[in-house]
Design a protein around this motif. Structure first.
Motif, PDB file in Angstrom:
ATOM      1  N   UNK A  52       0.877  -1.129   0.219  1.00 53.96           N
ATOM      2  CA  UNK A  52      -0.172  -0.135  -0.216  1.00 53.96           C
ATOM      3  C   UNK A  52       0.759   1.310   0.006  1.00 53.96           C
ATOM      4  N   UNK A  53       1.862   1.177   0.752  1.00 51.17           N
ATOM      5  CA  UNK A  53       2.827   2.357   1.022  1.00 51.17           C
ATOM      6  C   UNK A  53       3.458   2.615  -0.460  1.00 51.17           C
ATOM      7  N   UNK A  54       3.898   1.474  -1.001  1.00 50.20           N
ATOM      8  CA  UNK A  54       4.422   1.429  -2.547  1.00 50.20           C
ATOM      9  C   UNK A  54       3.385   2.184  -3.400  1.00 50.20           C
ATOM     10  N   UNK A  55       2.397   1.687  -3.512  1.00 52.17           N
ATOM     11  CA  UNK A  55       1.453   2.153  -4.236  1.00 52.17           C
ATOM     12  C   UNK A  55       1.104   3.581  -4.079  1.00 52.17           C
ATOM     13  N   UNK A  56       1.209   4.192  -2.878  1.00 48.95           N
ATOM     14  CA  UNK A  56       0.748   5.708  -2.420  1.00 48.95           C
ATOM     15  C   UNK A  56       1.843   6.539  -2.883  1.00 48.95           C
ATOM     16  N   UNK A  57       3.078   6.199  -2.796  1.00 51.51           N
ATOM     17  CA  UNK A  57       4.325   6.948  -2.976  1.00 51.51           C
ATOM     18  C   UNK A  57       4.256   7.141  -4.356  1.00 51.51           C
ATOM     19  N   UNK A  58       4.017   6.005  -5.024  1.00 53.90           N
ATOM     20  CA  UNK A  58       3.973   5.972  -6.583  1.00 53.90           C
ATOM     21  C   UNK A  58       2.966   7.054  -7.351  1.00 53.90           C
ATOM     22  N   UNK A  59       1.798   6.873  -6.544  1.00 52.03           N
ATOM     23  CA  UNK A  59       0.636   7.686  -6.836  1.00 52.03           C
ATOM     24  C   UNK A  59       0.872   9.088  -6.693  1.00 52.03           C
ATOM     25  N   UNK A  60       1.207   9.445  -5.703  1.00 48.05           N
ATOM     26  CA  UNK A  60       1.584  10.808  -4.999  1.00 48.05           C
ATOM     27  C   UNK A  60       2.691  11.504  -6.017  1.00 48.05           C
ATOM     28  N   UNK A  61       3.660  10.630  -6.440  1.00 40.29           N
ATOM     29  CA  UNK A  61       4.698  11.380  -7.328  1.00 40.29           C
ATOM     30  C   UNK A  61       3.993  11.740  -8.872  1.00 40.29           C
ATOM     31  N   UNK A  62       3.496  10.755  -9.111  1.00 37.62           N
ATOM     32  CA  UNK A  62       2.798  10.558 -10.399  1.00 37.62           C
ATOM     33  C   UNK A  62       1.749  11.774 -10.628  1.00 37.62           C
ATOM     34  N   UNK A  77       1.614  15.592 -12.729  1.00 36.62           N
ATOM     35  CA  UNK A  77       0.688  15.706 -13.703  1.00 36.62           C
ATOM     36  C   UNK A  77      -0.050  16.956 -13.269  1.00 36.62           C
ATOM     37  N   UNK A  78       0.086  17.249 -11.990  1.00 38.01           N
ATOM     38  CA  UNK A  78      -0.709  18.770 -11.601  1.00 38.01           C
ATOM     39  C   UNK A  78       0.349  19.790 -12.111  1.00 38.01           C
ATOM     40  N   UNK A  79       1.553  19.647 -12.252  1.00 34.31           N
ATOM     41  CA  UNK A  79       2.604  20.618 -12.693  1.00 34.31           C
ATOM     42  C   UNK A  79       2.418  20.660 -13.986  1.00 34.31           C
ATOM     43  N   UNK A  80       1.972  19.474 -14.884  1.00 35.76           N
ATOM     44  CA  UNK A  80       1.916  19.814 -16.152  1.00 35.76           C
ATOM     45  C   UNK A  80       0.691  20.539 -16.642  1.00 35.76           C
ATOM     46  N   UNK A  95      -7.476  18.070  -8.478  1.00 42.36           N
ATOM     47  CA  UNK A  95      -8.070  16.802  -7.920  1.00 42.36           C
ATOM     48  C   UNK A  95      -6.682  16.190  -7.757  1.00 42.36           C
ATOM     49  N   UNK A  96      -5.619  16.238  -8.730  1.00 45.81           N
ATOM     50  CA  UNK A  96      -4.451  15.546  -8.504  1.00 45.81           C
ATOM     51  C   UNK A  96      -3.488  16.001  -7.540  1.00 45.81           C
ATOM     52  N   UNK A  97      -3.561  17.098  -7.138  1.00 42.76           N
ATOM     53  CA  UNK A  97      -2.771  17.667  -6.326  1.00 42.76           C
ATOM     54  C   UNK A  97      -3.330  17.494  -4.614  1.00 42.76           C
ATOM     55  N   UNK A  98      -4.738  17.599  -4.569  1.00 49.06           N
ATOM     56  CA  UNK A  98      -5.482  17.629  -3.224  1.00 49.06           C
ATOM     57  C   UNK A  98      -6.059  16.197  -2.940  1.00 49.06           C
ATOM     58  N   UNK A  99      -6.066  15.213  -3.856  1.00 48.66           N
ATOM     59  CA  UNK A  99      -6.819  14.155  -3.686  1.00 48.66           C
ATOM     60  C   UNK A  99      -6.011  13.078  -2.807  1.00 48.66           C
ATOM     61  N   UNK A 100      -4.664  13.013  -3.332  1.00 51.85           N
ATOM     62  CA  UNK A 100      -3.998  11.869  -2.662  1.00 51.85           C
ATOM     63  C   UNK A 100      -3.695  12.196  -0.918  1.00 51.85           C
ATOM     64  N   UNK A 152       7.047   5.976 -16.698  1.00 45.24           N
ATOM     65  CA  UNK A 152       8.264   6.190 -17.267  1.00 45.24           C
ATOM     66  C   UNK A 152       8.046   6.704 -18.783  1.00 45.24           C
ATOM     67  N   UNK A 153       6.963   6.251 -19.225  1.00 44.60           N
ATOM     68  CA  UNK A 153       6.470   6.618 -20.907  1.00 44.60           C
ATOM     69  C   UNK A 153       5.636   7.768 -20.699  1.00 44.60           C
ATOM     70  N   UNK A 154       4.876   8.190 -20.008  1.00 42.66           N
ATOM     71  CA  UNK A 154       4.079   9.429 -19.795  1.00 42.66           C
ATOM     72  C   UNK A 154       4.724  10.595 -19.534  1.00 42.66           C
ATOM     73  N   UNK A 155       5.628  10.758 -18.543  1.00 43.06           N
ATOM     74  CA  UNK A 155       6.428  11.666 -18.048  1.00 43.06           C
ATOM     75  C   UNK A 155       7.309  12.412 -19.238  1.00 43.06           C
TER      76      UNK A 155
END
Length: 296
Positions: free
Chosen positions: A39-49, A53-56, A105-110, A279-282
């Protein structure tokens, strides 16, 4: 002699039972740890992504609105998309609100999913939560407008999938708010996770597309946009995240270690595939923001 044998048998049985109980506790603890770490692995990955995405979104869509340069949205025309339409003020405004709202949503949701945020910053969690609910509600309404009013061909697989996703957002928003008002924290957390997943369906859509392309190419295949994967994923990109969420909830509620391990393993695999998609999307988003020619 019989009493001695009986005593030895009972002692042996008690010892075996204690050993079994100890093994069960150890196995259960390991399964819980596995679920926790996945769960922690998933959350860190989601938060970074999500934060990238918010920055973009702010860099590309936000500043284009501020600088009155919304024509830049049509850089997506190479994929058959023309978000900006001359003279369509209402449609352009709806698209801008939809895109920029997705950024918030991307910034505050996680952050809403963090237990520490609920525990140590309850006022922020509450305020951010209601702002999040209002934003996803607006996203859903603007999405319906873009599909069924602005789009000249709304009856498409993509349009139907988006509409179903919008209905789920509205439903999950209602249940999320209802459980929060009733202070039903246990169920509120579940509805919050479900809402987070469906409100980020377009993000999961893009990650899935790039994960498929990168993974397929790496394995020596020749993935193409005409493959059956694309219409299926476009229509139901929110289905797999929701199924994974239900498996996760089941694992959290059961004492069966095997269910916990299945959930932990499934979540880890999906997170790895998600990271491949990132890795492909960024680099692709960086290409979009740079103003250069768009290609995959």
């Amino acid at each position: 002699m019989e009493r001695t044998a009986l005593g030895m048998y009972e002692a042996s049985t008690t010892k075996d039972k204690k050993q079994t109980d100890s093994n069960t506790r150890t196995s259960s603890k390991a399964a819980n740890q596995g679920l926790k770490y996945s769960t922690a692995f998933w959350f860190v990955a989601v938060l970074a992504g999500q934060w990238f995405f918010f920055y973009y979104i702010i860099s590309f869509y936000g500043f284009s609105v501020i600088n009155d340069n919304m024509e830049i949205w049509n850089r997506w025309e190479v994929f058959g998309k023309t978000p900006y339409q001359v003279g369509d003020f209402a449609g352009n405004l709806a698209f801008a609100a939809h895109a920029i709202g997705a950024g918030f949503v991307a910034f505050g949701g996680a952050l809403q999913l963090l237990p520490q945020m609920r525990r140590y910053f309850p006022k922020f969690h509450k305020a951010n939560g209601y702002l999040y609910l209002l934003t996803v509600f607006a996203l859903s309404v603007s999405g319906f407008y873009l599909v069924w009013v602005r789009d000249q061909h709304p009856i498409t697989l993509d349009g139907i999938g988006t509409s179903i996703n919008g209905i789920l957002i509205l439903a999950f928003t209602f249940f999320c708010a209802r459980t929060a008002i009733k202070k039903d924290i246990r169920n509120h957390r579940k509805w919050a996770v479900r809402l987070f997943l469906v409100s980020n369906a377009q993000w999961f859509l893009r990650l899935g597309v790039f994960s498929y392309l990168v993974t397929g190419t790496s394995l020596g295949f020749d993935p193409k946009f005409g493959d059956p994967f694309f219409p299926m994923w476009t229509f139901g990109c929110f289905v797999i995240p929701l199924v994974m969420a239900e498996l996760y909830f089941l694992a959290g509620d059961t004492h069966r270690s095997i269910i916990k391990w299945i959930a932990a393993s499934s979540l880890s695999i999906l997170t790895v595939l998600m990271l491949v998609g990132m890795l492909g999307f960024t680099p692709f988003l960086i290409m979009v923001m740079s103003g250069g020619e768009i290609s995959i």
